[in-house]
Design an enzyme around this catalytic site. Sequence first.
Site, PDB file in Angstrom:
ATOM      1  N   TYR A   1      -8.693  16.032  -6.342  1.00  0.00           N
ATOM      2  CA  TYR A   1      -7.783  15.260  -7.195  1.00  0.00           C
ATOM      3  C   TYR A   1      -6.784  16.191  -7.875  1.00  0.00           C
ATOM      4  O   TYR A   1      -5.577  15.922  -7.899  1.00  0.00           O
ATOM      5  CB  TYR A   1      -8.583  14.482  -8.236  1.00  0.00           C
ATOM      6  CG  TYR A   1      -7.723  13.765  -9.262  1.00  0.00           C
ATOM      7  CD1 TYR A   1      -7.063  12.587  -8.942  1.00  0.00           C
ATOM      8  CD2 TYR A   1      -7.577  14.285 -10.554  1.00  0.00           C
ATOM      9  CE1 TYR A   1      -6.276  11.929  -9.879  1.00  0.00           C
ATOM     10  CE2 TYR A   1      -6.792  13.636 -11.488  1.00  0.00           C
ATOM     11  CZ  TYR A   1      -6.143  12.463 -11.152  1.00  0.00           C
ATOM     12  OH  TYR A   1      -5.363  11.830 -12.085  1.00  0.00           O
TER      13      TYR A   1
ATOM     14  N   SER B   1      -0.682  14.640 -13.937  1.00  0.00           N
ATOM     15  CA  SER B   1      -1.906  14.627 -14.734  1.00  0.00           C
ATOM     16  C   SER B   1      -2.106  15.993 -15.368  1.00  0.00           C
ATOM     17  O   SER B   1      -1.514  16.987 -14.927  1.00  0.00           O
ATOM     18  CB  SER B   1      -3.101  14.309 -13.821  1.00  0.00           C
ATOM     19  OG  SER B   1      -4.336  14.560 -14.454  1.00  0.00           O
TER      20      SER B   1
ATOM     21  N   LYS C   1      -2.491  16.485  -7.636  1.00  0.00           N
ATOM     22  CA  LYS C   1      -1.578  16.445  -8.775  1.00  0.00           C
ATOM     23  C   LYS C   1      -0.744  17.726  -8.876  1.00  0.00           C
ATOM     24  O   LYS C   1       0.417  17.681  -9.313  1.00  0.00           O
ATOM     25  CB  LYS C   1      -2.356  16.179 -10.071  1.00  0.00           C
ATOM     26  CG  LYS C   1      -3.011  14.800 -10.095  1.00  0.00           C
ATOM     27  CD  LYS C   1      -1.982  13.676  -9.860  1.00  0.00           C
ATOM     28  CE  LYS C   1      -2.598  12.298  -9.930  1.00  0.00           C
ATOM     29  NZ  LYS C   1      -1.591  11.225  -9.762  1.00  0.00           N
TER      30      LYS C   1
ATOM     31  N   ASP D   1       0.876  -1.169   0.000  1.00  0.00           N
ATOM     32  CA  ASP D   1       0.000   0.000   0.000  1.00  0.00           C
ATOM     33  C   ASP D   1       0.913   1.219   0.000  1.00  0.00           C
ATOM     34  O   ASP D   1       1.621   1.467   0.978  1.00  0.00           O
ATOM     35  CB  ASP D   1      -0.881  -0.027   1.249  1.00  0.00           C
ATOM     36  CG  ASP D   1      -1.765   1.196   1.404  1.00  0.00           C
ATOM     37  OD1 ASP D   1      -1.626   2.155   0.606  1.00  0.00           O
ATOM     38  OD2 ASP D   1      -2.590   1.208   2.334  1.00  0.00           O
TER      39      ASP D   1
END
Length: 259
Positions: free
Chosen positions: A155, A142, A159, A62
Amino acid sequence: MSIFGKVALVTGAGQGIGRAIALRLAKDGADIALVDVNEEKIAAVAKEVTALGRKATVFVADVSQQDQVAKSVDYASQELGGFDIIVNNAGIAQIAPLLDVTPAQIDHILKINVQGVLWGIQAAARKFKASNQRGKIINACSIAGHDGFALLGVYSATKFAVRALTQAAAKELASDGITVNAYCPGVVGTDMWVEIDKRLAEITGAEVGATYKKYVSGIALGRAETPEDVAGFVSYLAGPDSDYMTGQSPLIDGGLVYR
């Protein structure tokens, strides 16, 4: 010039972009350490790597757990006889209006997308330094690390954080001969984008598939990105042709976001 005989570790290697990266680096001549939370999936990818004539090893971890990431790097080095490249690819998406984000949700995505990258940077850099060798650290960013997207706000924030970590690590590690770069994909036809489209449909009322088609229609090259498109660029970052490049997070999105 190639990475023949090098050892590369790829996190999130069980599917999608991570799998494509692992297979591309194997085709380039590297031996591959596959890291993921899903043992069955990385075992299947390991068979694909060995079918290409390269060594493969798997480690269940993990990435949000610092000790597990460090152990995965140690394991890769021991099993494959060295350590040269890490691709901190593992990550998750989160789709929600900013006003609805809960403490538990933000804690979860930060642990994987931001801390997971940091732990990978730490573990790889320490291994490179201990071996007194140059190395390559490559992080998953991203288009959302260059442009904040509605309903993907948290999100996007993770990034943007990856870009910051990439720049800071590049500056701190350059004197050790370690380069740190990131790759910024766009709309990739993977399970992650299936989930993004589904959640956006639930929130906006659009038909399932409509949001995906909308984003794809804005790509200059006229098609959705494939995992192999991303892997080709990561191959460049992993290889010697990018030795004079560090601290960068280039867009590889077919012409969707421009910087």
